[in-house]
Structures are given as C-alpha cells and as structure tokens.
Motif scaffolding. Structure first.
Motif, PDB file in Angstrom:
ATOM      1  N   TYR A 150       0.573  -1.293   0.010  1.00  0.00           N
ATOM      2  CA  TYR A 150      -0.094  -0.040  -1.062  1.00  0.00           C
ATOM      3  C   TYR A 150       0.577   0.795  -0.068  1.00  0.00           C
ATOM      4  N   GLY A 151       2.093   1.071  -0.064  1.00  0.00           N
ATOM      5  CA  GLY A 151       2.875   2.429  -0.814  1.00  0.00           C
ATOM      6  C   GLY A 151       3.425   3.602   0.495  1.00  0.00           C
ATOM      7  N   THR A 152       3.535   2.259   1.554  1.00  0.00           N
ATOM      8  CA  THR A 152       4.357   3.148   2.412  1.00  0.00           C
ATOM      9  C   THR A 152       5.104   2.538   3.028  1.00  0.00           C
TER      10      THR A 152
ATOM     11  N   GLN B 143       3.330   1.516  -7.482  1.00  0.00           N
ATOM     12  CA  GLN B 143       3.781   1.720  -5.089  1.00  0.00           C
ATOM     13  C   GLN B 143       5.446   1.143  -5.409  1.00  0.00           C
TER      14      GLN B 143
ATOM     15  N   HIS C  78      -2.198   7.331  -1.852  1.00  0.00           N
ATOM     16  CA  HIS C  78      -0.954   7.214  -1.500  1.00  0.00           C
ATOM     17  C   HIS C  78      -0.890   8.773  -0.450  1.00  0.00           C
TER      18      HIS C  78
ATOM     19  N   ARG D  34      -5.394   1.677   4.693  1.00  0.00           N
ATOM     20  CA  ARG D  34      -4.671   0.760   4.335  1.00  0.00           C
ATOM     21  C   ARG D  34      -4.584  -0.675   6.058  1.00  0.00           C
TER      22      ARG D  34
ATOM     23  N   GLU E 195       7.161   8.667   8.068  1.00  0.00           N
ATOM     24  CA  GLU E 195       6.598   8.307   7.812  1.00  0.00           C
ATOM     25  C   GLU E 195       6.758   8.808   6.065  1.00  0.00           C
TER      26      GLU E 195
ATOM     27  N   ARG F  87       5.374   7.891   1.328  1.00  0.00           N
ATOM     28  CA  ARG F  87       4.486   7.208   0.698  1.00  0.00           C
ATOM     29  C   ARG F  87       5.044   6.961  -0.965  1.00  0.00           C
TER      30      ARG F  87
ATOM     31  N   SER G  28       3.463   6.770  -4.554  1.00  0.00           N
ATOM     32  CA  SER G  28       2.267   7.179  -5.962  1.00  0.00           C
ATOM     33  C   SER G  28       2.879   6.006  -6.844  1.00  0.00           C
TER      34      SER G  28
END
Lengths: 553, 108
Positions: free
Chosen positions: A60-62, A89, A130, A143, A371, A373, A375
C-alpha cells in the motif's frame, strides 16, 4: 505502520532461505532455466535487457525511514546507486546479480520487506491512495483493510496459480487517487447512512492490450465481509477465467464476456456459501490492525495559518510555486501532505539515487513523523508535515533536486522503463518523457497549461497507464523503428475513462511536436483557464485536436 | 573479429550471463564478451550452425541464458545490431541514470 509479528518474520525468513537454495541449485546446474524461471519470478526476479531486475513490494505504498535507508543501501552495494519507483508503488532495481539476490532479500527481510508475489499469476502487491490516513477528504484510512488483504493473499494456497496476475487497489476517499477502476478488484471504503464502514466493490478493470473500466458489482459490502467477498470473486475467476489464451486470461475478459450481472450472481452465490466461515472478519481484529496505522500521537492540531510559512513565501517565489503544486490539505489543522517530485525537468520519471533515498529517510524523521509514501504516479509523499516546517523542508529538498514544483502538471509524467530496460518493451519511454519535460519545462508555461497528466508506455502491456492519461503515449515498433500512438481523454480517477486513439502514430522525432500541438490546441479552444485539459476534451471531443494534428479531413 | 561481408547478412549470438545477467556475445574462442566488437560474426549456414551449437552447449553448461542469433549491419565501418532492441542491449540504456543523471541535471 504495520509491524511484522513472529509469523510474518518466520514466513519471510523461510522464503529467503528457500530462494537461496533455489539460486544455488540454478547456478550449480541442478535446475534448468525453464525450471528456475517460475521460481525466480515468484520472488520478483526478472531477466531483462541488460541484467536481472528485482522488484520489491511496498505494501500500500507505505515506507518507514529504516526501509528507505535499506533500499538506499541495497542500491549502493548491489546495484548502481539508484532505484526506480513504479506505477504499482513498488521499487525496482535494474542491475542486481542473480547470485546476490538471496543476500539482498535477507537484508530486506531485516526491515520487514520482501519481493514475494511481485510477479507471477498471483495476487500482487495491494496498492492504496498515497494520501491514505492523512487526506482531509478521506472517510477512513484504507490501509488497515489493505493490510488485511495482504495477509490473506500472501501465499494463499488456492490463489498462487491463477489464470493470470491479479491486482487490488483501495481508496478511502471519494476522490480516487488509487485508480481503483483500472484494477482487477477496486475497493472504495465508505460509510453507509448509519456510519458503518464498508466498500463499493469494482471488478474487471485493467489496461494492457484490452483496456476496460471496472464494473461496480456491490454498492456497499460490510467491512466484516471483505475477505469472504474477495475470496468469492477470486474463486469465480479461478474457476472460469480463461487459461487457454494468455491474452484473454485476466478477470476483465471474464467480466466482459459473461457480463457484470452474471459475475455478480456467481460471486454472490459463492459468497453465500462462505461468508459466515472463518473468513468473516472479527471487528476486534479490524480495530487491532487499525491501531498500527493510527496517526502519530505527536501529530496534534496547530493553527491553520503559519506566520513562519507566510513570511518565507513572501520572500521566495519558488517556495510559493512548490506550495501551490506539491502540498495538499491534511486532515489535522496546521499540517500538509507534501509530494516529493521524482520528475525533475529532463529526468527519468520515478528514479531516485541512493543518496536521495537516505536524505528522504532523514527528512521524513525530521519533518513527517517517520512516514513516507510511494504514489502510483511515481512520486514520493511526506504525509505529515507541519506548516511551520515547510520552508526548511523545501530548502532541503531543493538542495537535492527533489523540489520540482510540478505535481499534477504537464511535466509530472508517468513513464514505464520502456526499451531502455524492459525486455517486453517495443519502444523507449524514458527519452520521450525527458524530451516532453524539457519542452514544457518553463514553470510559467506549465502553470498556464494547468492540470495535465501525460502517461507513457513502451508496449501494449501499459505499465505506464497510457490508456488513462489525459494524453497517453504508446510506443510501438514499426518496420524496425519506434513509433508512438497518441490517445486523448483518458482518466484513472473516480470518473475513469479510456483515452481515444487520435490517429496514425508519430515517429520518435515527431512525437514531442505532436504533444505540443495537442497542448497548444487545448490552450486555444478551452473556455478559460478554469477549464482543464480533460474537461475541454470531454466538452469538445477529439475533432479539434485531430484537425490540428493531421489537418482538416 | 568483424570483417565487412559482401552482400551477405552477418549474424552474432547474443545472450545474458547466468550469474549476473549481463548482455554478452559469443566470441571467436567460444567464450562470451560484453563488447560486440569482439564478437564472432558469422554468415548463415555452417558458421551460424556452429555458433548456435556452441551457444546451446554453453546454455547447458549454465554459463549463459536465452541465447539467440541477431542480424548485424555495418554503420560507419562498425558492426551494429540491425534491430534497435539489440542495439540498446549492446550499448546499454540510451539515457543516463543514477548519480550520473543526477549530476547531469544539476549541471544543466
């Protein structure tokens, strides 16, 4: 963010050990390439034009700073000092040696990363908005549900050998920044009239050689039923998806051929059988996973205006441009979400050096509560930045060429690696993106043009999402030469549409001029600066653009 | 060694090295070189058959993967793959990347 438990750690460590053995057996000759290829692909290792490529999942792009630093380390030690963020991602390294991959995977496992299911006919990395968890317009952070889907789909024994690959995207906002309608399953997290969480479920979207927009087959699926419903969809697909023809094997073809109503009926029938099984999600478990994604405790509301920022903006026009384009409203007062553009003018979309990765890890700790992210538009996000910190952050990013103020503008181009790297490609994408970026590089010109998404793919597989570009560019090979076909009017947002082919393709030498003709035509025909390219195209259709490109019929 | 052929299409055999995946070409000695100029250039017939046989043996010996013959043309007296795909494989990406790109953009 989510932290591995003992099961996750053991599972990833076992997989690394297993792949180490497989690589050893390949190099020693116990395994032929035909035997080894499916094994390496299940671990994200491709063989491309110049070398192996390793694709690493970013769920999830984290990302957290330790993970970003590890990517920097791997890039520096095992690759050529850079990595490439993709439209899924993920991150790809283009130059790792096969013999080093098990060691790389071991390093990645130490920061809770892996390459499992980044290739092959299985459920791939689940992608998400994102801005998830930070956006002011969000109903809920999607998420936690993406993480639940990740756990369910990882090595799911029934879905390891699907007819074809399978991609799931989730969003928690009305504004779709995750392009859910061009995924095999798209999930829109929302609340019903009673305030309960659930999903609008879309099925059968996808790009590639047969682009199709997904159909909504459920208006509101209660969150507790997420896994049972997705399992029902996958079962219908696994049973009826075509395995006789690779080009007709995605679920979009099944949905298209059977019809959305029939697929809905089949899914509901299967779902009724399993919805009250162990797949029913206990509310306590959902809330437990949600806790991993809670906003940082130190992220408290601040005044909605920042004197520090106002003063800095007054003295620095570049900061003003960057604020306008690369920051967005945060759900917590006095904060912003920052888009770190990986699209410097004339650069390779999505590429970032190891030094830049290290810097971003540092800056995320200093300014964004640790954090980061990724996209699907191949940029990075620092999601939780106090307004007071924006001038200092901008200065630090600018010093590393990471503050190009172009998010959503004509130079914020998506491009796949294309024929410069990818063995599937028929034409190059990156040089075309670079030339367009240079052509429109003036900030004043970009601002005049306004929101405009250009997306470039080097082959029909459409990793560059060209079908949903406002201007899409598809590279093809014709008599040994690169040609580029333009599509106009595509969009991957909540009003998704597929671009229309505008006419015969253009040579590599002419394609940038053709794009400029399209853009100049838009500037001439728009009703005013408030009508963006897509709105103008939808109002006027393709004729004015076709005439400008090819002359009156 | 490359010798311009008169009226006959020349070929070379391209592959990826197994251990690091790098693009390589079969050379005169039956080994593999990353430099196309050092490749073995052959014409269709027994020469090409022998080159393909050597590549097949090297594939089985797990030295290389995915070998296949490519057409070679002459450009400015130099051997060059006929198709753009193999030209890029022979010469590397046509764009700068990594730190080199970073420095180039900063300088520009």
């Amino acid at each position: 963010m989510y932290r591995y438990d003992e099961f996750d750690r053991d599972f990833v460590a076992d997989r690394v050990a297993q792949f180490r053995g497989q690589v050893e057996r390949r190099i020693s000759g116990e395994l032929t390439e035909d035997q080894f290829k499916p094994l390496r692909l299940m671990n994200g290792v491709y063989l491309q034009m110049h070398a192996y490529m390793l694709r690493i999942a970013v769920p999830y792009g984290t990302l957290n700073p330790s993970q970003m630093r590890m990517l920097a380390f791997v890039g520096r030690k095992y690759d050529r000092g850079y990595g490439h963020f993709t439209t899924r991602q993920n991150l790809q390294f283009h130059w790792p040696a096969l013999k080093d991959v098990p060691e790389i995977l071991g390093h990645l496992a130490s920061v809770e990363m892996h390459s499992i299911q980044t290739s092959g006919n299985c459920i791939r990395n689940v992608t998400a908005d994102h801005f998830a968890g930070a956006a002011a317009d969000e109903v809920a952070d999607p998420r936690p549900h993406a993480e639940i889907l990740r756990q369910w789909s990882s090595l799911h024994p029934e879905f390891i050998f699907l007819p074809r690959k399978f991609k799931i995207a989730v969003t928690g906002a009305e504004r779709d920044r995750a392009a859910i309608q061009i995924h095999d399953i798209g999930l829109h997290l929302k609340r019903d009239a009673e305030g309960r969480l659930g999903f609008a479920v879309y099925v059968g979207g996808g790009l590639g050689r047969t682009p199709l927009i997904a159909h909504r087959i459920n208006d509101f699926l209660p969150e507790a039923d997420l896994l049972s419903y997705c399992e029902a969809i996958l079962r219908v697909y696994n049973q009826f998806g075509r395995r006789d023809n690779k080009f007709k094997a995605r679920i979009k073809i099944l949905v298209h051929e059977a019809g959305a109503d029939e697929i809905r009926r089949q899914v509901d029938e299967e779902w009724e059988r399993i919805r009250h099984s162990a797949l029913a999600l206990p509310v306590d478990e959902i809330r437990r996973i949600e806790a991993y994604f809670a906003l940082p405790a130190s992220l408290s509301p601040r005044p909605a205006r920042s004197v520090v920022l106002d003063r800095a903006v007054a003295a620095n026009p570049a900061l003003a441009d960057w604020l306008e384009r690369n920051t967005a409203r945060h759900r917590i007062s006095g904060h912003a979400m920052v888009t770190v553009s990986l699209k410097p003018i004339g650069g390779t979309p999505g590429d970032v050096t190891s030094d830049q990765m290290d810097l971003l890890a540092d800056l995320s700790e200093r300014y964004s509560h640790g954090e980061i992210r990724v996209s699907h538009e191949q940029n990075l996000i620092l999601p939780h930045v106090a307004l007071d910190d924006l001038p200092a952050l901008h200065e630090a990013l600018a010093a590393a060429s990471l503050a190009t103020p172009n998010a959503g503008l004509v130079t914020d181009i998506i491009a796949c690696p294309g024929l410069d790297y990818c063995s599937l490609a028929n034409a190059r994408s990156i040089p075309v993106a670079q030339r367009i970026s240079e052509r429109f590089g003036s900030q004043a010109r970009q601002k005049e043009i306004g929101d405009l998404k250009i997306k470039i793919s080097g082959c029909i597989n459409a990793c560059g999402h060209h079908h949903v570009g406002h201007i899409g560019i598809l590279g093809v090979e014709k008599k040994g030469e690169e040609f580029y076909q333009l599509t106009l009017g595509g969009s991957g947002d909540e009003h998704a549409s597929l671009g229309e082919i505008i006419g015969p393709g253009f040579s590599g030498a002419d394609v940038v001029d053709a794009v400029e003709t399209v853009v100049d035509t838009y500037l001439k025909v728009r009703s005013g600066p408030e009508e963006d390219f897509l709105a103008a195209y939808r109002r006027l259709g393709k004729e004015p653009f076709k005439e400008a490109l090819y002359g009156a019929a | 060694m490359y010798k311009p052929a008169k009226g006959t299409a020349q070929k070379a055999v391209i592959a990826n090295r197994l251990d690091d995946g790098r693009t390589v070409f079969l050379d005169e000695a039956g080994n593999w070189t990353p430099d196309l100029a050092e490749a073995r250039f052959v014409v269709p017939g027994p020469e090409l058959d022998a080159a393909n046989a050597r590549a097949e043996a090297e594939l089985k010996a797990r030295i290389i993967v995915d070998p296949y013959p490519i057409d070679i043309v002459e450009v400015d007296g130099r051997p060059v793959p006929a198709r753009i795909r193999e030209r890029i494989r022979a010469e590397g990406p046509t764009v700068t990347y990594g730190e080199a790109e970073y420095e180039k953009l900063r300088a520009g």
